[in-house]
Design a protein around this motif. Structure first.
Motif, mmCIF file in Angstrom:
data_model
loop_
_atom_site.group_PDB
_atom_site.id
_atom_site.type_symbol
_atom_site.label_atom_id
_atom_site.label_comp_id
_atom_site.label_asym_id
_atom_site.label_seq_id
_atom_site.Cartn_x
_atom_site.Cartn_y
_atom_site.Cartn_z
ATOM 1 N N ASN A 131 -12.695 -13.986 -10.914
ATOM 2 C CA ASN A 131 -11.193 -14.185 -10.680
ATOM 3 C C ASN A 131 -10.235 -14.333 -11.553
ATOM 4 O O ASN A 131 -8.948 -14.122 -11.045
ATOM 5 N N CYS A 132 -10.586 -14.519 -12.382
ATOM 6 C CA CYS A 132 -9.959 -14.345 -13.724
ATOM 7 C C CYS A 132 -9.003 -12.902 -13.961
ATOM 8 O O CYS A 132 -8.405 -12.661 -13.863
ATOM 9 N N LEU A 133 -10.238 -11.969 -14.054
ATOM 10 C CA LEU A 133 -9.729 -10.754 -13.697
ATOM 11 C C LEU A 133 -8.982 -10.042 -13.005
ATOM 12 O O LEU A 133 -8.009 -9.297 -12.445
ATOM 13 N N THR A 134 -8.946 -10.547 -11.458
ATOM 14 C CA THR A 134 -8.566 -10.192 -10.356
ATOM 15 C C THR A 134 -7.300 -11.037 -9.937
ATOM 16 O O THR A 134 -7.179 -10.388 -8.503
ATOM 17 N N GLY A 135 -6.963 -12.163 -10.099
ATOM 18 C CA GLY A 135 -5.847 -12.823 -10.175
ATOM 19 C C GLY A 135 -6.976 -14.358 -9.075
ATOM 20 O O GLY A 135 -7.707 -14.117 -8.249
ATOM 21 N N GLN A 136 -6.026 -14.763 -8.597
ATOM 22 C CA GLN A 136 -6.513 -16.122 -8.021
ATOM 23 C C GLN A 136 -5.709 -16.333 -6.482
ATOM 24 O O GLN A 136 -5.812 -16.601 -5.491
ATOM 25 N N GLU A 148 -4.318 -12.568 -1.762
ATOM 26 C CA GLU A 148 -4.171 -11.210 -1.432
ATOM 27 C C GLU A 148 -5.465 -10.160 -2.656
ATOM 28 O O GLU A 148 -5.528 -8.770 -2.284
ATOM 29 N N SER A 149 -5.363 -10.741 -4.235
ATOM 30 C CA SER A 149 -6.951 -9.889 -4.864
ATOM 31 C C SER A 149 -7.655 -11.444 -4.830
ATOM 32 O O SER A 149 -8.878 -9.728 -5.335
ATOM 33 N N ARG A 150 -8.044 -11.763 -4.172
ATOM 34 C CA ARG A 150 -9.114 -12.136 -4.492
ATOM 35 C C ARG A 150 -10.563 -11.391 -3.707
ATOM 36 O O ARG A 150 -9.934 -11.601 -2.818
ATOM 37 N N ALA A 158 -18.858 -11.817 0.028
ATOM 38 C CA ALA A 158 -19.131 -10.784 0.279
ATOM 39 C C ALA A 158 -19.332 -9.979 -1.284
ATOM 40 O O ALA A 158 -20.488 -9.291 -1.630
ATOM 41 N N GLU A 159 -18.234 -9.527 -1.322
ATOM 42 C CA GLU A 159 -18.028 -8.455 -2.577
ATOM 43 C C GLU A 159 -17.876 -8.854 -4.108
ATOM 44 O O GLU A 159 -18.584 -8.600 -4.327
ATOM 45 N N MET A 160 -17.650 -10.526 -3.754
ATOM 46 C CA MET A 160 -18.620 -10.983 -5.171
ATOM 47 C C MET A 160 -19.665 -11.223 -5.208
ATOM 48 O O MET A 160 -20.033 -10.583 -6.413
ATOM 49 N N GLU A 161 -20.442 -11.566 -4.017
ATOM 50 C CA GLU A 161 -21.955 -11.416 -4.138
ATOM 51 C C GLU A 161 -22.084 -9.881 -4.848
ATOM 52 O O GLU A 161 -23.870 -10.151 -5.393
#
Length: 161
Positions: A103-108, A111-113, A117-120
């Motif tokens: 989350n730090c790298l992709t932003g909060q 549109e960027s979160r 399913a992608e996170m998992e």
């Protein structure tokens, strides 16, 4: 380094910069940290403040600069990177730490979160690549093993330029 540190202090405190503490809010004003997604963790990891306010002494500031300098070894850089990424300070990178890291790298922002399913999937891929002992977490030696295969890692994060 002393000049940069003392410039973060109010004018009346600059004569005693060696015994002063710079508030976290001032440290975050450094151009090198201003846009860093881990700025709060960096302050937390390098601060020795007994009040846990993440303020920095001159010694803390020197430690931070030395870790981010070109002359720091990959082992030292990876040790501190691990501590910065260990959001709950428990000595391992677990699923929650990895989620916060992503989350730090992709932003909060929406549109960027990443979707759940992608996170998992991403966390699963990270663990498959890094979790050598298959305990569901990444310890420091596993992290350093992965980092050792990335020649660019040691060159990242130079705070002195």
């Amino acid at each position: 380094a002393y000049k940069r540190f003392s410039e973060l202090l109010p004018k009346e405190e600059r004569e005693n910069a060696c015994s002063a503490r710079v508030p976290k809010s001032q440290i975050l004003m450094l151009p090198e940290l201003r846009a860093n997604p881990f700025q709060h963790r960096i302050c937390h990891v390098f601060s020795t403040s007994e009040t846990r306010d993440d303020s920095m002494s001159f010694e803390d500031f020197l430690d931070m600069l030395s870790v981010f300098s070109d002359s720091a070894t990959s082992d030292i850089k990876s040790h501190y990177a691990f501590r910065i990424f260990d959001f709950d300070n428990d000595g391992t990178l677990d699923r929650k730490d990895l989620e916060q890291l992503v989350n730090c790298l992709t932003g909060q922002g929406e549109e960027s979160r990443l979707s759940s399913a992608e996170m998992e999937q991403l966390i699963q891929n990270i663990l498959e690549e890094s979790d050598i002992d298959k305990d569901g977490t990444i310890n420091l030696s596993e992290f350093q093993h992965v980092v050792s295969r990335s020649p660019d890692f040691a060159r990242c994060g130079d705070l002195q330029r």
